[in-house]
Design a protein around this motif. Structure first.
Motif, PDB file in Angstrom:
ATOM      1  N   HIS A 154       0.815  -1.216   0.000  1.00 61.58           N
ATOM      2  CA  HIS A 154       0.000   0.000   0.000  1.00 61.58           C
ATOM      3  C   HIS A 154       0.846   1.264   0.000  1.00 61.58           C
ATOM      4  O   HIS A 154       0.595   2.208  -0.749  1.00 61.58           O
ATOM      5  N   MET A 155       1.845   1.295   0.864  1.00 63.91           N
ATOM      6  CA  MET A 155       2.575   2.535   1.112  1.00 63.91           C
ATOM      7  C   MET A 155       3.459   2.950  -0.062  1.00 63.91           C
ATOM      8  O   MET A 155       3.611   4.151  -0.327  1.00 63.91           O
ATOM      9  N   ILE A 156       4.040   2.006  -0.759  1.00 65.32           N
ATOM     10  CA  ILE A 156       4.919   2.357  -1.877  1.00 65.32           C
ATOM     11  C   ILE A 156       4.141   3.117  -2.944  1.00 65.32           C
ATOM     12  O   ILE A 156       4.633   4.107  -3.515  1.00 65.32           O
ATOM     13  N   LYS A 157       2.908   2.671  -3.216  1.00 61.26           N
ATOM     14  CA  LYS A 157       2.093   3.368  -4.212  1.00 61.26           C
ATOM     15  C   LYS A 157       1.731   4.767  -3.745  1.00 61.26           C
ATOM     16  O   LYS A 157       1.708   5.714  -4.547  1.00 61.26           O
ATOM     17  N   MET A 158       1.439   4.916  -2.447  1.00 66.05           N
ATOM     18  CA  MET A 158       1.096   6.234  -1.924  1.00 66.05           C
ATOM     19  C   MET A 158       2.293   7.182  -1.950  1.00 66.05           C
ATOM     20  O   MET A 158       2.174   8.348  -2.319  1.00 66.05           O
ATOM     21  N   ILE A 159       3.452   6.679  -1.561  1.00 65.60           N
ATOM     22  CA  ILE A 159       4.620   7.549  -1.407  1.00 65.60           C
ATOM     23  C   ILE A 159       5.302   7.831  -2.735  1.00 65.60           C
ATOM     24  O   ILE A 159       5.639   8.985  -3.051  1.00 65.60           O
ATOM     25  N   PHE A 160       5.480   6.794  -3.565  1.00 62.57           N
ATOM     26  CA  PHE A 160       6.257   6.948  -4.792  1.00 62.57           C
ATOM     27  C   PHE A 160       5.408   7.040  -6.050  1.00 62.57           C
ATOM     28  O   PHE A 160       5.935   7.375  -7.119  1.00 62.57           O
ATOM     29  N   GLY A 161       4.135   6.711  -5.949  1.00 56.80           N
ATOM     30  CA  GLY A 161       3.294   6.717  -7.145  1.00 56.80           C
ATOM     31  C   GLY A 161       3.249   8.078  -7.805  1.00 56.80           C
ATOM     32  O   GLY A 161       3.468   9.113  -7.184  1.00 56.80           O
ATOM     33  N   GLU A 162       2.945   8.078  -9.094  1.00 54.92           N
ATOM     34  CA  GLU A 162       2.874   9.334  -9.839  1.00 54.92           C
ATOM     35  C   GLU A 162       1.656  10.126  -9.409  1.00 54.92           C
ATOM     36  O   GLU A 162       0.540   9.591  -9.313  1.00 54.92           O
ATOM     37  N   ASN A 163       1.847  11.399  -9.170  1.00 56.08           N
ATOM     38  CA  ASN A 163       0.755  12.274  -8.750  1.00 56.08           C
ATOM     39  C   ASN A 163      -0.101  12.620  -9.963  1.00 56.08           C
ATOM     40  O   ASN A 163       0.250  13.490 -10.775  1.00 56.08           O
ATOM     41  N   VAL A 164      -1.229  11.943 -10.089  1.00 56.97           N
ATOM     42  CA  VAL A 164      -2.094  12.120 -11.259  1.00 56.97           C
ATOM     43  C   VAL A 164      -3.210  13.129 -11.012  1.00 56.97           C
ATOM     44  O   VAL A 164      -3.968  13.448 -11.914  1.00 56.97           O
ATOM     45  N   ARG A 165      -3.315  13.632  -9.792  1.00 55.97           N
ATOM     46  CA  ARG A 165      -4.385  14.584  -9.495  1.00 55.97           C
ATOM     47  C   ARG A 165      -4.002  15.972 -10.014  1.00 55.97           C
ATOM     48  O   ARG A 165      -2.904  16.458  -9.799  1.00 55.97           O
TER      49      ARG A 165
END
Length: 492
Positions: free
Chosen positions: A430-441
């Motif tokens: 869960h956390m890797i996607k939240m922290i490193f994921g691309e900010n698409v908003r």
């Protein structure tokens, strides 16, 4: 006198907070009161380390090394959350989520909550220990419900119902212990004093004490959040303001664990069997095991952190059950380390929630990019709380594993390691996607919510990093003194 001040200062600060109308003055009083409370708490801790247990003349208060560990946790987490609260509450009021009346109530209840938890640590009478733990429930319930919305009110209702039912079981256990004690000492106002009951030469009626501890294990275990009595905890932690969640997870549960430890020592002095050991290991291992599937399927990241708290309370319970000098020391160290790491994570979760206006993990990406400092602390906190070296929780968990194998609990320790490995994988997923994921908003600006939200994170971060590499001699000495009480090496 200093012990009384540790209760008077937060109480007076809370009273002043509800009457002061000017926001800047209320925040100033809040900050001064919090700093004073933490300073007094750490002063008491230092006194215990240097001089030994503190007992006042009428034996109403008693502060030993076990109390000092809890006071150290209260003092540090209180200092962190009180500073963070200023920025957090300002933002909530600016967004229209809290009005002026609710803000004043928050600061009042915050300091009352701190006062009740300090009372848990310093009171000598085991009956009043039960009263103080019940008082923490009442005060913190109002904090959970501070937003006065449907989900918050539902979480508060569940919190009150489940914990009140559990604390009723604990009360029955205290009454049974009292019956056994007066049969030995006669009617006296000291028959439930910890300084009397903790004497290893003071043997009560074994059958009554065994029955008493079963009720107390279920009762206080509910407040600790041990499975299967844990159902209130994810809802309360997810709906409370983030500074309150940090206090609930980092401090309150350890106060309830202190109650379990104290009653467990009294029971062990009388029973000298494996009942206490089996109860701690059984409830603890079940708590760690049940946390994994719930963490894996979570969408709300504050609920995920709450289930992580259940895991760590279970780890502490298993360590206490396995026993031995190393096991007890590791359990106490785990209490402190978890408090630092988890309070830091809940505060960063509050920053993320206010920035993204959501607690849903599928809607949160690129925290490290959008909030560089919070994202960095979020990453360190995640690695620490899952037991990755070289951070503090790895040190205490590794000590628990060594203690388990040394005390002849190889199978239990192996299962515990397996559960922790599964939880590490689930949380990192869960956390890797939240922290490193691309900010698409779209239109997500880069920057922190406020300095009040970020500066206090430095304090728990310091302990998370430092205690993974080096532990000061004074703190090691405190943990050693507290573990001696558990093994019966010194009289409390």
């Amino acid at each position: 006198m200093v012990t009384i001040l540790s209760l008077v200062v937060p109480t007076v600060t809370g009273v002043l907070s509800i009457f002061i109308r000017r926001a800047w003055l209320r925040e100033t009083i809040h900050l001064i009161g919090s700093i004073a409370t933490s300073f007094i708490g750490l002063l008491l801790v230092g006194t215990v380390i240097i001089q030994g247990p503190i007992t006042n003349s009428n034996q109403f208060f008693h502060i030993d090394a076990l109390s000092a560990v809890i006071l150290a946790i209260i003092s540090i987490v209180n200092l962190t959350t009180s500073i963070h609260s200023i920025g957090y509450i300002r933002h909530e009021q600016k967004e229209g989520l809290l009005n002026v009346r609710q803000t004043r109530q928050y600061y009042m209840l915050y300091h009352f909550f701190i006062a009740t938890m300090v009372f848990v640590a310093v009171v000598n009478n085991m009956g009043l220990l039960w009263v103080s733990i019940e008082a923490t429930t009442i005060v913190s319930a109002f904090l959970v419900a501070i937003y006065q919305k449907g989900e918050a009110l539902e979480a508060t209702w569940k919190y009150l119902m489940i914990c009140s039912a559990g604390i009723a079981f604990a009360l029955l256990g205290v009454i049974i212990l009292y019956a056994s004690s007066i049969a030995k000492l006669g009617a006296s106002n000291q028959v439930l004093n910890w300084t009397v009951l903790s004497n290893s030469h003071f043997v009560l009626q074994p059958d009554l004490v065994a029955l008493s501890f079963v009720f107390i294990m279920v009762g206080f275990g509910t407040k600790v959040g041990l499975a299967p009595m844990h159902f209130w905890l994810p809802d309360a932690h997810s709906q409370a303001p983030s500074p309150v969640s940090a206090l609930l997870s980092g401090v309150l549960l350890n106060c309830a664990m202190l109650g379990l430890i104290r009653f467990g020592i009294v029971a062990e002095n009388t029973i000298h069997g494996q009942l206490i050991q089996h109860l701690f290991i059984g409830f603890g291992l079940f708590s760690v095991g049940i946390a994994f599937p719930f963490i894996l399927v979570q969408k709300d990241f504050k609920r995920m952190l709450a289930f992580s708290t259940i895991e760590h309370m279970g780890i502490i319970a298993v360590a206490l059950g396995m026993g031995g000098p190393l096991g007890y020391s590791a359990a106490l160290l785990q209490m402190f380390n978890h408090s630092m790491g988890k309070s830091m994570l809940f505060l960063t979760a509050g920053n993320v929630n206010q920035k993204y206006k959501s607690k849903q993990m599928p809607r949160i990406f690129g925290v490290l990019q959008s909030m560089p400092f919070t994202g960095f602390v979020f990453l360190i906190g995640t690695l620490a709380i899952t037991g990755v070296p070289p951070f503090n929780i790895f040190t205490s968990e590794f000590s628990i594993f060594v203690a388990g194998f040394r005390e002849g609990h190889a199978w239990i320790t192996s299962v515990l390691i397996l559960f922790i490995a599964f939880i590490f994988a689930a949380m990192m997923f869960h956390m890797i996607k939240m922290i490193f994921g691309e900010n698409v908003r779209e239109r997500m600006s880069t920057g922190e919510v406020s300095r009040w939200n970020t500066i206090p994170l430095v304090l728990p971060l310091f302990f998370v990093v430092l205690f993974g590499l080096y532990m000061p001699t004074s703190f090691t000495q405190l943990i050693h003194q507290a573990s001696l009480i558990l093994v019966g090496g010194v009289r409390a």
